[in-house]
Design an enzyme around this catalytic site. Structure first.
Site, PDB file in Angstrom:
ATOM      1  N   LYS A  43       1.110  -1.028  -0.227  1.00  0.00           N
ATOM      2  CA  LYS A  43       0.280  -0.196  -0.178  1.00  0.00           C
ATOM      3  C   LYS A  43       0.903   1.235   0.240  1.00  0.00           C
ATOM      4  CE  LYS A  43      -3.739  -1.997   2.785  1.00  0.00           C
ATOM      5  NZ  LYS A  43      -4.098  -1.909   3.755  1.00  0.00           N
ATOM      6  N   ASP A 102      14.206  -1.866   2.178  1.00  0.00           N
ATOM      7  CA  ASP A 102      14.966  -2.103   3.238  1.00  0.00           C
ATOM      8  C   ASP A 102      15.504  -2.882   3.280  1.00  0.00           C
ATOM      9  OD1 ASP A 102      14.868  -3.164   5.904  1.00  0.00           O
ATOM     10  OD2 ASP A 102      13.953  -1.467   6.598  1.00  0.00           O
ATOM     11  N   LYS A 130      16.482   2.261   1.976  1.00  0.00           N
ATOM     12  CA  LYS A 130      18.048   2.562   3.656  1.00  0.00           C
ATOM     13  C   LYS A 130      19.033   1.126   3.677  1.00  0.00           C
ATOM     14  CE  LYS A 130      14.863   2.409   7.184  1.00  0.00           C
ATOM     15  NZ  LYS A 130      13.089   1.695   8.282  1.00  0.00           N
ATOM     16  N   PHE A 151      13.195   3.807  11.545  1.00  0.00           N
ATOM     17  CA  PHE A 151      11.397   4.083  11.051  1.00  0.00           C
ATOM     18  C   PHE A 151      10.998   4.456  10.562  1.00  0.00           C
ATOM     19  CE2 PHE A 151       7.205   2.166  10.894  1.00  0.00           C
ATOM     20  CZ  PHE A 151       7.754   0.561  10.687  1.00  0.00           C
TER      21      PHE A 151
END
Length: 176
Positions: A43, A102, A130, A151
């Protein structure tokens, strides 16, 4: 109810808009005459993808894939395709749109899945990266912002379905 996480602004909405504009300029140069299919990874990518598409001034198609890979903040190691793209991408130019890369596991999974469908080209655009958490090599063709090993939430990126609505990108730390 759990305590409210501490949010610290990392990128303002103006910084994000400038980044999206830069990415759109790069993508326009490469795809203007190719009628590509942009495939958003749901999403998280939907806000970024919508803003990006509004800056592209050439014919394109939009598709989405949805995967499940995160549960309770950690990758379980198994990635599941929940929703596949409906269009035939064989011999088409495909640009995958991600919100964040990530570890690279999810992105690598999507790229391998789509590559099996034999597109004419397959490239990747991500708003955030990241690299400090990367476990799998992923080639990023269009990179927006590099983020620290924290985060992040906002601009479509969530934490347990919360904070997608934030106009900026924030680092998040749980209090206590």
């Amino acid at each position: 109810m759990s305590s409210q996480p501490k949010l610290t602004l990392l990128f303002t909405s103006d910084e994000i808009a400038a980044t999206v504009k830069k990415l759109a300029t790069e993508i326009r140069q490469d795809y203007r005459d190719k009628h590509p299919i942009l495939i958003g990874v749901l999403k998280g990518s939907f806000i970024f993808m919508a803003d990006l598409i509004r800056l592209l001034d050439f014919p394109l198609e939009v598709e989405f894939v949805r995967l499940s890979s995160y549960g309770g903040g950690k990758s379980p190691g198994k990635i599941k395709l929940v929703q596949d793209a409906q269009s035939n991408i064989k011999d088409r130019h495909v640009l995958v749109i991600e919100d964040i890369i990530d570890t690279g596991f999810t992105t690598a999974f999507v790229l391998e899945h789509l590559d099996k469908k034999k597109p004419a080209s397959l490239k990747l655009c991500t708003l955030t990266d990241k690299p400090s958490r990367r476990k799998v090599t992923v080639n990023i063709d269009y990179l927006g912002l590099t983020v620290p090993n924290k985060f992040i939430v906002g601009y479509g990126i969530d934490w347990n379905e919360r904070f997608r609505y934030l106009p900026g990108i924030y680092t998040m730390e749980e209090e206590g």
